[in-house]
Design a protein around this motif. Structure first.
Motif, PDB file in Angstrom:
ATOM      1  N   ASP A 174     -23.321 -42.844  36.210  1.00 24.20           N
ATOM      2  CA  ASP A 174     -23.283 -44.291  36.392  1.00 24.20           C
ATOM      3  C   ASP A 174     -24.543 -44.888  35.764  1.00 24.20           C
ATOM      4  O   ASP A 174     -25.672 -44.491  36.105  1.00 24.20           O
ATOM      5  CB  ASP A 174     -23.228 -44.629  37.878  1.00 24.20           C
ATOM      6  N   LEU A 175     -24.366 -45.836  34.855  1.00 21.75           N
ATOM      7  CA  LEU A 175     -25.520 -46.373  34.133  1.00 21.75           C
ATOM      8  C   LEU A 175     -26.368 -47.307  34.982  1.00 21.75           C
ATOM      9  O   LEU A 175     -27.587 -47.385  34.795  1.00 21.75           O
ATOM     10  CB  LEU A 175     -25.052 -47.095  32.870  1.00 21.75           C
ATOM     11  N   ALA A 176     -25.751 -48.017  35.920  1.00 22.90           N
ATOM     12  CA  ALA A 176     -26.504 -48.962  36.740  1.00 22.90           C
ATOM     13  C   ALA A 176     -27.537 -48.247  37.610  1.00 22.90           C
ATOM     14  O   ALA A 176     -28.708 -48.649  37.678  1.00 22.90           O
ATOM     15  CB  ALA A 176     -25.554 -49.784  37.611  1.00 22.90           C
ATOM     16  N   SER A 177     -27.108 -47.182  38.266  1.00 23.80           N
ATOM     17  CA  SER A 177     -28.025 -46.432  39.138  1.00 23.80           C
ATOM     18  C   SER A 177     -28.660 -45.252  38.415  1.00 23.80           C
ATOM     19  O   SER A 177     -29.596 -44.648  38.921  1.00 23.80           O
ATOM     20  CB  SER A 177     -27.267 -45.913  40.357  1.00 23.80           C
ATOM     21  N   PHE A 178     -28.153 -44.948  37.241  1.00 22.72           N
ATOM     22  CA  PHE A 178     -28.530 -43.776  36.447  1.00 22.72           C
ATOM     23  C   PHE A 178     -28.539 -42.519  37.324  1.00 22.72           C
ATOM     24  O   PHE A 178     -29.547 -41.824  37.479  1.00 22.72           O
ATOM     25  CB  PHE A 178     -29.868 -43.956  35.745  1.00 22.72           C
ATOM     26  N   SER A 179     -27.357 -42.269  37.889  1.00 23.32           N
ATOM     27  CA  SER A 179     -27.154 -41.095  38.735  1.00 23.32           C
ATOM     28  C   SER A 179     -25.812 -40.463  38.395  1.00 23.32           C
ATOM     29  O   SER A 179     -24.909 -41.133  37.885  1.00 23.32           O
ATOM     30  CB  SER A 179     -27.189 -41.478  40.216  1.00 23.32           C
ATOM     31  N   ARG A 180     -25.691 -39.169  38.684  1.00 21.69           N
ATOM     32  CA  ARG A 180     -24.451 -38.466  38.384  1.00 21.69           C
ATOM     33  C   ARG A 180     -23.428 -38.738  39.481  1.00 21.69           C
ATOM     34  O   ARG A 180     -23.654 -38.423  40.649  1.00 21.69           O
ATOM     35  CB  ARG A 180     -24.693 -36.965  38.226  1.00 21.69           C
ATOM     36  N   LEU A 181     -22.289 -39.304  39.078  1.00 22.72           N
ATOM     37  CA  LEU A 181     -21.227 -39.621  40.023  1.00 22.72           C
ATOM     38  C   LEU A 181     -20.344 -38.419  40.310  1.00 22.72           C
ATOM     39  O   LEU A 181     -19.871 -38.235  41.430  1.00 22.72           O
ATOM     40  CB  LEU A 181     -20.353 -40.760  39.473  1.00 22.72           C
ATOM     41  N   ALA A 182     -20.096 -37.618  39.272  1.00 27.07           N
ATOM     42  CA  ALA A 182     -19.166 -36.506  39.432  1.00 27.07           C
ATOM     43  C   ALA A 182     -19.379 -35.482  38.343  1.00 27.07           C
ATOM     44  O   ALA A 182     -19.960 -35.775  37.288  1.00 27.07           O
ATOM     45  CB  ALA A 182     -17.717 -37.018  39.384  1.00 27.07           C
ATOM     46  N   SER A 183     -18.918 -34.270  38.612  1.00 24.48           N
ATOM     47  CA  SER A 183     -18.848 -33.207  37.620  1.00 24.48           C
ATOM     48  C   SER A 183     -17.390 -32.771  37.554  1.00 24.48           C
ATOM     49  O   SER A 183     -16.826 -32.336  38.559  1.00 24.48           O
ATOM     50  CB  SER A 183     -19.754 -32.035  38.003  1.00 24.48           C
ATOM     51  N   VAL A 184     -16.779 -32.922  36.394  1.00 25.96           N
ATOM     52  CA  VAL A 184     -15.347 -32.664  36.232  1.00 25.96           C
ATOM     53  C   VAL A 184     -15.153 -31.371  35.449  1.00 25.96           C
ATOM     54  O   VAL A 184     -15.636 -31.241  34.316  1.00 25.96           O
ATOM     55  CB  VAL A 184     -14.669 -33.838  35.500  1.00 25.96           C
ATOM     56  N   ALA A 185     -14.437 -30.412  36.040  1.00 26.91           N
ATOM     57  CA  ALA A 185     -14.152 -29.152  35.357  1.00 26.91           C
ATOM     58  C   ALA A 185     -13.194 -29.391  34.199  1.00 26.91           C
ATOM     59  O   ALA A 185     -12.162 -30.048  34.355  1.00 26.91           O
ATOM     60  CB  ALA A 185     -13.568 -28.147  36.339  1.00 26.91           C
TER      61      ALA A 185
END
Length: 322
Positions: A174-185
């Motif tokens: 997510d660019l707004a929070s600059f955090s990883r939202l998910a990891s998709v296999a």
């Protein structure tokens, strides 16, 4: 009897001719340039896409790898993973602005089309950095999976996608929070994303399993399409939704049709095709041929070779500058 044109008529005619000449000059000035990163040659080959020739060569630091463009296309950013460097190039003057040490192993680089903020993947640190485009100072860091390679930005969705090659997954940031939202296999060894911005999905080439994963932007479900051996680069063709994939070990490009769920065609190229760039009108593609030191120009309507342009040694990634 022949009547000579009046002075005012001559002035109008001269003005019209001047406008036409200016328009013609503008068309020439607007011819796109393809910037080709030649890793082994430590240079950028600049191709005039209208004439199909290399019009300029820009020497850079050793082992350049990735390339990204500023929103206005006036600056190109080139990464050097082996040296921890980032080079800035003035695309109008065709010269290096500066080369800056940013540390780590910077691999892929993309710029936000609105703000110009840079995002760079660090292969060895398993991270993605946010950089100020003017100072190149690091303004944020997010941890992702192992060995992040390609990056692609969905400006509308405000999401950044990282191909985490050794994790067999794609990180969604997510660019707004600059955090990883998910990891998709996804498949084995995801490497590069499409360069288009399809509203439905993000496509990623999986090097070790010979297919392309399609990640739904809404619910992050994944489907796959078979490609060739070792797919490395790919791009969505505007207006069609079809995907052109460069298969390195097969020495081919595959045309994939996501709607039909199958391969729609294939074309054999030279040594180790690597990355793909589509022209804005969607009528032709440029494919770097890593081991043949060339760029193939492909007619997409008939999926046929149009030309081969010799470039510097070891062409890898490319960027089209309007």
């Amino acid at each position: 009897m022949r009547i000579a044109p009046s002075r005012s008529a001559r002035a109008l005619l001269l003005g019209a001719l001047l406008v036409l000449a200016q328009m013609a000059g503008a068309v020439v000035a607007q011819a796109a340039r393809l910037f080709v990163v030649c890793q082994a040659g430590a240079e950028i080959s600049v191709i005039d896409t209208e004439s199909g020739t290399v019009e300029h060569t820009i020497a850079v630091a050793k082992a350049p790898a990735g390339i990204g463009l500023s929103p206005d296309g006036k600056t190109a950013y080139v990464t050097h993973p082996d040296a921890g460097l980032l080079t800035r190039i003035d695309t109008t003057m065709r010269q290096v602005i500066d080369t800056t040490s940013i540390g780590g192993q910077p691999f892929a680089v993309v710029a936000d089309p609105g703000s110009g903020v840079l995002y760079v993947s660090d292969w060895s640190a398993d991270a993605v950095y946010r950089l100020d485009p003017h100072t190149l100072a690091r303004t944020g860091t997010v941890k992702v999976g192992r060995s992040p390679a390609g990056l692609v930005l969905d400006a509308q969705g405000r999401r950044l996608y990282s191909a985490d090659r050794e994790s067999n997954a794609v990180s969604i940031i997510d660019l707004a929070s600059f955090s990883r939202l998910a990891s998709v296999a996804v498949g084995q060894a995801p490497y590069a994303f499409d360069t288009g911005n399809d509203p439905r999905f993000i496509a990623v080439a999986n090097v070790r399993c010979g297919d392309v994963s399609l990640i739904d932007k809404t619910d992050h479900t994944v489907s796959s399409l078979p490609a060739g051996k070792m797919p490395y680069g790919l791009a969505v063709i505007p207006g069609t939704g079809r995907i052109l994939v460069a298969n390195q070990q097969s020495g081919t490009v595959s045309l994939l049709d996501p709607q039909a769920g199958r391969q729609a065609g294939s074309l054999r190229l030279g040594g180790s095709p690597e990355s793909v760039v589509i022209s804005p009108d969607g009528r032709q593609a440029y494919v770097s041929e890593w081991f043949d030191d060339a760029v193939a120009v492909i007619d997409l309507e008939g999926l046929a070779m149009r030309a081969r342009i010799k470039v510097g040694r070891g062409p890898r990634t490319m960027a089209l500058v309007p």
